[in-house]
Design a protein around this motif. Structure first.
Motif, PDB file in Angstrom:
ATOM      1  N   GLY A 118     -21.759  55.142  24.007  1.00 52.21           N
ATOM      2  CA  GLY A 118     -23.167  54.948  23.652  1.00 52.21           C
ATOM      3  C   GLY A 118     -23.849  53.837  24.422  1.00 52.21           C
ATOM      4  O   GLY A 118     -25.025  53.563  24.207  1.00 52.21           O
ATOM      5  N   ALA A 119     -23.125  53.192  25.341  1.00 51.35           N
ATOM      6  CA  ALA A 119     -23.762  52.143  26.136  1.00 51.35           C
ATOM      7  C   ALA A 119     -24.867  52.736  27.003  1.00 51.35           C
ATOM      8  O   ALA A 119     -25.836  52.060  27.346  1.00 51.35           O
ATOM      9  CB  ALA A 119     -22.728  51.440  26.996  1.00 51.35           C
TER      10      ALA A 119
ATOM     11  N   THR B 123     -24.060  52.748  12.886  1.00 50.11           N
ATOM     12  CA  THR B 123     -23.405  51.833  13.828  1.00 50.11           C
ATOM     13  C   THR B 123     -24.138  50.500  13.833  1.00 50.11           C
ATOM     14  O   THR B 123     -25.355  50.480  13.988  1.00 50.11           O
ATOM     15  CB  THR B 123     -23.444  52.415  15.255  1.00 50.11           C
ATOM     16  OG1 THR B 123     -22.994  53.763  15.205  1.00 50.11           O
ATOM     17  CG2 THR B 123     -22.587  51.602  16.197  1.00 50.11           C
ATOM     18  N   LEU B 124     -23.414  49.403  13.682  1.00 53.98           N
ATOM     19  CA  LEU B 124     -24.071  48.091  13.725  1.00 53.98           C
ATOM     20  C   LEU B 124     -24.222  47.616  15.177  1.00 53.98           C
ATOM     21  O   LEU B 124     -25.329  47.400  15.631  1.00 53.98           O
ATOM     22  CB  LEU B 124     -23.286  47.081  12.880  1.00 53.98           C
ATOM     23  CG  LEU B 124     -23.136  47.458  11.391  1.00 53.98           C
ATOM     24  CD1 LEU B 124     -22.442  46.339  10.626  1.00 53.98           C
ATOM     25  CD2 LEU B 124     -24.483  47.778  10.748  1.00 53.98           C
ATOM     26  N   ALA B 125     -23.113  47.441  15.895  1.00 51.96           N
ATOM     27  CA  ALA B 125     -23.211  47.028  17.303  1.00 51.96           C
ATOM     28  C   ALA B 125     -23.279  48.282  18.163  1.00 51.96           C
ATOM     29  O   ALA B 125     -22.284  48.987  18.333  1.00 51.96           O
ATOM     30  CB  ALA B 125     -22.009  46.182  17.685  1.00 51.96           C
ATOM     31  N   LYS B 126     -24.453  48.557  18.681  1.00 48.65           N
ATOM     32  CA  LYS B 126     -24.615  49.734  19.543  1.00 48.65           C
ATOM     33  C   LYS B 126     -23.792  49.538  20.815  1.00 48.65           C
ATOM     34  O   LYS B 126     -23.394  48.413  21.132  1.00 48.65           O
ATOM     35  CB  LYS B 126     -26.092  49.927  19.907  1.00 48.65           C
ATOM     36  CG  LYS B 126     -27.026  49.994  18.698  1.00 48.65           C
ATOM     37  CD  LYS B 126     -26.890  51.316  17.999  1.00 48.65           C
ATOM     38  CE  LYS B 126     -27.998  51.562  16.984  1.00 48.65           C
ATOM     39  NZ  LYS B 126     -28.098  50.558  15.909  1.00 48.65           N
ATOM     40  N   GLY B 127     -23.572  50.615  21.546  1.00 49.16           N
ATOM     41  CA  GLY B 127     -22.681  50.549  22.709  1.00 49.16           C
ATOM     42  C   GLY B 127     -23.126  49.589  23.784  1.00 49.16           C
ATOM     43  O   GLY B 127     -22.309  49.081  24.546  1.00 49.16           O
ATOM     44  N   TYR B 128     -24.413  49.314  23.860  1.00 47.20           N
ATOM     45  CA  TYR B 128     -24.911  48.410  24.899  1.00 47.20           C
ATOM     46  C   TYR B 128     -24.997  46.966  24.402  1.00 47.20           C
ATOM     47  O   TYR B 128     -25.526  46.094  25.080  1.00 47.20           O
ATOM     48  CB  TYR B 128     -26.286  48.864  25.406  1.00 47.20           C
ATOM     49  CG  TYR B 128     -27.266  49.199  24.318  1.00 47.20           C
ATOM     50  CD1 TYR B 128     -27.996  48.201  23.696  1.00 47.20           C
ATOM     51  CD2 TYR B 128     -27.443  50.510  23.905  1.00 47.20           C
ATOM     52  CE1 TYR B 128     -28.886  48.505  22.684  1.00 47.20           C
ATOM     53  CE2 TYR B 128     -28.330  50.825  22.893  1.00 47.20           C
ATOM     54  CZ  TYR B 128     -29.039  49.811  22.296  1.00 47.20           C
ATOM     55  OH  TYR B 128     -29.914  50.120  21.285  1.00 47.20           O
ATOM     56  N   MET B 129     -24.504  46.712  23.171  1.00 46.03           N
ATOM     57  CA  MET B 129     -24.519  45.343  22.648  1.00 46.03           C
ATOM     58  C   MET B 129     -23.126  44.734  22.741  1.00 46.03           C
ATOM     59  O   MET B 129     -22.124  45.445  22.653  1.00 46.03           O
ATOM     60  CB  MET B 129     -24.937  45.359  21.170  1.00 46.03           C
ATOM     61  CG  MET B 129     -26.339  45.864  20.929  1.00 46.03           C
ATOM     62  SD  MET B 129     -26.643  45.945  19.153  1.00 46.03           S
ATOM     63  CE  MET B 129     -28.361  46.451  19.135  1.00 46.03           C
TER      64      MET B 129
ATOM     65  N   THR C  48     -18.705  48.977  15.370  1.00 49.56           N
ATOM     66  CA  THR C  48     -18.926  49.218  16.798  1.00 49.56           C
ATOM     67  C   THR C  48     -19.154  50.717  17.042  1.00 49.56           C
ATOM     68  O   THR C  48     -18.772  51.559  16.219  1.00 49.56           O
ATOM     69  CB  THR C  48     -17.710  48.782  17.657  1.00 49.56           C
ATOM     70  OG1 THR C  48     -16.627  49.677  17.388  1.00 49.56           O
ATOM     71  CG2 THR C  48     -17.282  47.361  17.342  1.00 49.56           C
ATOM     72  N   SER C  49     -19.721  51.003  18.187  1.00 51.05           N
ATOM     73  CA  SER C  49     -20.030  52.409  18.495  1.00 51.05           C
ATOM     74  C   SER C  49     -18.770  53.225  18.758  1.00 51.05           C
ATOM     75  O   SER C  49     -18.754  54.438  18.535  1.00 51.05           O
ATOM     76  CB  SER C  49     -20.977  52.480  19.694  1.00 51.05           C
ATOM     77  OG  SER C  49     -20.398  51.813  20.793  1.00 51.05           O
TER      78      SER C  49
ATOM     79  N   ASP D 120     -22.564  59.424  24.751  1.00 52.34           N
ATOM     80  CA  ASP D 120     -22.613  59.192  23.312  1.00 52.34           C
ATOM     81  C   ASP D 120     -21.392  59.722  22.571  1.00 52.34           C
ATOM     82  O   ASP D 120     -21.373  59.739  21.353  1.00 52.34           O
ATOM     83  CB  ASP D 120     -23.897  59.785  22.723  1.00 52.34           C
ATOM     84  CG  ASP D 120     -23.982  61.276  22.974  1.00 52.34           C
ATOM     85  OD1 ASP D 120     -23.135  61.793  23.727  1.00 52.34           O
ATOM     86  OD2 ASP D 120     -24.884  61.921  22.427  1.00 52.34           O
ATOM     87  N   GLU D 121     -20.378  60.182  23.310  1.00 52.71           N
ATOM     88  CA  GLU D 121     -19.137  60.552  22.632  1.00 52.71           C
ATOM     89  C   GLU D 121     -17.953  60.212  23.548  1.00 52.71           C
ATOM     90  O   GLU D 121     -18.102  60.091  24.764  1.00 52.71           O
ATOM     91  CB  GLU D 121     -19.162  62.011  22.157  1.00 52.71           C
ATOM     92  CG  GLU D 121     -19.255  63.053  23.228  1.00 52.71           C
ATOM     93  CD  GLU D 121     -17.901  63.378  23.786  1.00 52.71           C
ATOM     94  OE1 GLU D 121     -16.950  63.409  23.002  1.00 52.71           O
ATOM     95  OE2 GLU D 121     -17.801  63.563  25.003  1.00 52.71           O
TER      96      GLU D 121
END
Lengths: 364, 312
Positions: free
Chosen positions: B283-284, B54-60, B35-36, B289-290
């Motif tokens: 990161g959504a 990152t596999l699951a970006k913040g918007y996923m 995850t993000s 992004d932090e």
């Protein structure tokens, strides 16, 4: 019946451990934390037909799933998965189907080999084509392709053997695999020599073409001596296939926006002895699946089979509507127009697909 | 002649191999984070010595990521697999971990890092757990990264993992972790003060994913639109919820960016509660992004929504 006995022993052992209290330890110190992950998949099927001739309606050919009208248990699948030790894991899949218990898969996988190499040994669904490695509850449609019905009898081809897979260090996904199987399938293999085996080779490649979209290409070969040969001259069966797939999953709405498009070409050739005819079968199908809402998807498939010696091709067009109330239940209605050299009819299938037990990971 | 022939043909092949394998020679430690949020913690602690994927970006939605074989490529090269755990990734991570065949990141190896180990987990079910309750997480609520205090412990977990696989970077990781923790410890009281006036206020959420945030800020989730996790709500439940929200004057209806908001907009209109759609992970949104910017944004948005509700 012996599989029933095995299942009873598994379930009884699980129950005994479960009764040992919240700590999970029995008086002998055995912890149920090490029990295999157990899941049960049920498939209930209702089927009906219209426009079919009387003769065809009474008796379907073996393996032509759903040709009998009425309601039945299509299949119950029991799956057990666990690590054996730090080096290996084991998977067992038993099924109850048509009043009988059977073993679909039983294999041990290596987990420790490095350099992207993996080994698997045991009874497995041969990783040939898009459909064959899938269990009945994972199939995109209620029944398998016409080619699979004609060549494998409507079930997945399951063989005992040793398989190796290798993922080379590339920046996209590419997997090569090779396997040696016992070649027990009576219709395809069962060569005359004791050590006549079946050989498999194949590859899978996948590229990300966008954040949610992938294109996959795969191909496989399976071949080995068949029962038509003699000690003096072997006759082989050869099977080949190629699959092209595009899949798109909305990165922001994966639950409600998915498109999956698959096309597969299948080929099977059975070399024959002096008194037999050489048999060649070619199959092709394409399908598209669209998930358009959180609980709903639609699918369409066109499927064709060409058999040497047949007066015409067999064709089938299918449409499916699926309602998926949760991750663990699906109700699927499929209707197909089937055009065989002998008959034309419409098939209606309603399937309830459910799972209880351990949460499975979902194949891509 | 043969050598020249072979060289002419092999050189382009070697060049192609060099290009496609170029990413293999990047950082000291390659981390794959599921995850993000986990990725952000490792990036802060690892700094320039790590390459984080990152596999699951913040918007996923990390519950529903697909087990794409291309993720296997990332895991195949990883020195560390860091994951949220508590069965958040159970629908996809086992398959890609198995497919990667990378012993460095298998269970029990130094590179296998569940990030929930040092944390106090909320909502661990007591007694029988059944799917009749929806898609419950039997090990507890997995959305612990929505409490910034948990990131302090996660940073320690990240530092320990990085030191295990890259002892030479130990002093760098310790320094980075200390700086990150100091920044969080400075900000957390500021954020808490900002929302202190609204302590004890009722909130209705869509999914059971905000408990850690609400628990930290002492806000009270009185009910959920999705009353059984992972199962779309019944019309009867929504009707009942609508009545309760009106009766109790619930000021905020809270959801996340990866949830369809059509139904929530209707509920918001009928009840007068402000629909607040917040990013649920670092990161959504591009500018978040932090972690510090992310939590500052959550606090600002909540404070503004409560202030709006008070002025109405």
């Amino acid at each position: 019946m012996r599989w029933l006995l095995v299942l009873v022993v598994f379930c009884h052992a699980g129950e005994a451990w479960a009764q040992s209290g919240e700590s999970g330890a029995t008086a002998t110190g055995v912890s149920r934390k090490f029990n295999p992950a157990i899941s049960l998949n049920g498939l209930f099927l209702g089927s009906g037909f219209s426009g079919r001739s009387e003769m065809q309606g009474q008796e379907g050919e073996e393996g032509e799933e759903g040709l009998e009208s009425g309601m039945r248990v299509q299949e119950i699948e029991f799956k057990f998965t666990a690590a054996i030790d730090p080096y290996t894991s084991a998977d067992f899949v038993f099924t109850y189907e048509d009043g009988e218990f059977g073993l679909e898969e039983a294999y041990v996988s290596s987990g420790i080999l490095s350099h992207g190499i993996g080994l698997r040994a045991g009874q497995v669904f041969v990783p040939w084509g898009h459909e064959n490695p899938l269990h009945a509850h994972q199939l995109p449609f209620v029944n398998r392709s016409l080619f699979a019905q004609a060549v494998f009898g409507g079930e997945a081809l399951s063989e005992f053997g040793l398989e190796a897979r290798w993922v080379p260090p590339l920046s996209w996904f590419f997997e090569l695999r090779g396997a040696v199987f016992n070649g027990d399938d009576a219709a395809l293999f069962s060569g005359p020599e004791e050590w006549d085996l079946a050989y498999h080779g194949g590859f899978d490649a996948l590229w990300d073409v966008s954040e949610g979209g992938t294109i996959a290409l795969s191909g496989a070969y399976l071949g080995g001596p068949n029962a038509s040969g003699t000690a003096e001259g072997a006759k082989w069966s050869h099977l080949g296939n190629g699959v092209l797939r595009y899949k798109w999953v909305s990165p922001r709405r994966p639950q409600s926006r998915v498109l999956d498009v698959v096309a597969e070409y299948q080929y099977a050739e059975r070399e024959a002895g002096m008194m037999e005819e050489q048999g060649i079968r070619r199959g092709a199908y394409g399908y598209a699946m669209l998930k358009f809402a959180r609980r709903w998807w639609i699918e369409g498939r066109y499927d064709a089979l060409n058999e040497s010696g047949a007066s015409a091709d067999t064709q089938r067009a299918s449409f499916m509507l699926a309602f998926v109330p949760s991750e663990f239940t699906a109700l699927r209605f499929q209707t197909s127009y089937v055009d065989t050299p002998e008959d034309q009819f419409v098939e209606y299938l309603l399937q309830l697909n459910f799972i209880i037990g351990s949460h499975p990971a979902h194949n891509y | 002649m043969h050598v020249e022939y072979a060289t002419k043909r092999l050189l382009p092949l070697v060049a192609i191999c060099a290009v496609v394998s170029a990413p293999l020679q990047a950082a000291e430690v390659r981390v794959v984070a599921t995850t993000s949020d986990v990725a952000a913690v490792f990036q802060r602690v690892g700094g320039e010595r790590v390459e984080v994927t990152t596999l699951a970006k913040g918007y996923m939605d990390p519950h529903y990521l697909q087990a794409k074989p291309s993720y296997i490529v990332s895991l195949r090269r990883a020195d560390i697999l860091a994951y949220n755990g508590l069965q958040l990734e159970i629908g996809w991570l086992p398959l890609i971990l198995q497919g990667a065949r990378n012993n460095k990141i298998n269970l029990g190896q130094p590179g296998h890092v569940p990030m929930s180990v040092r944390l106090d987990i909320l909502e661990i079910p007591i007694g029988e757990v059944s799917r009749a309750q929806g898609d419950v997480h039997p090990e507890g609520n997995p959305h612990y990264t929505l409490d910034p205090r948990n990131l302090i412990e996660m940073a320690s977990t990240a530092e320990a993992a990085l030191v295990r696989v890259d002892p030479e970077g130990g002093s760098i990781y310790a320094g980075n972790r200390a700086a990150f923790v100091t920044q969080l410890q400075e900000q957390i009281p500021i954020w808490e003060r900002k929302l202190a006036p609204y302590r004890g206020r009722p909130i209705v959420c869509y999914h059971k994913q905000w408990e850690y945030l609400l628990n930290w800020l002492e806000l009270v989730p009185i009910d959920y639109v999705e009353n059984r996790p992972g199962i779309p709500p019944s019309p009867r439940h929504v009707e009942e919820l609508e009545r309760r929200m009106r009766e109790q004057g619930v000021p905020i209806l809270l959801s996340s960016t990866f949830i369809d908001s059509d139904q929530l907009e209707r509920l918001s209109e009928k009840t007068g509660a402000k629909l607040l759609v917040l990013p649920a992970a670092v990161g959504a949104e591009e500018e978040l992004d932090e972690p510090v910017a992310f939590f500052a944004h959550l606090v600002e948005e909540l404070a503004a929504a409560f202030a709006d509700g008070s002025s109405d």
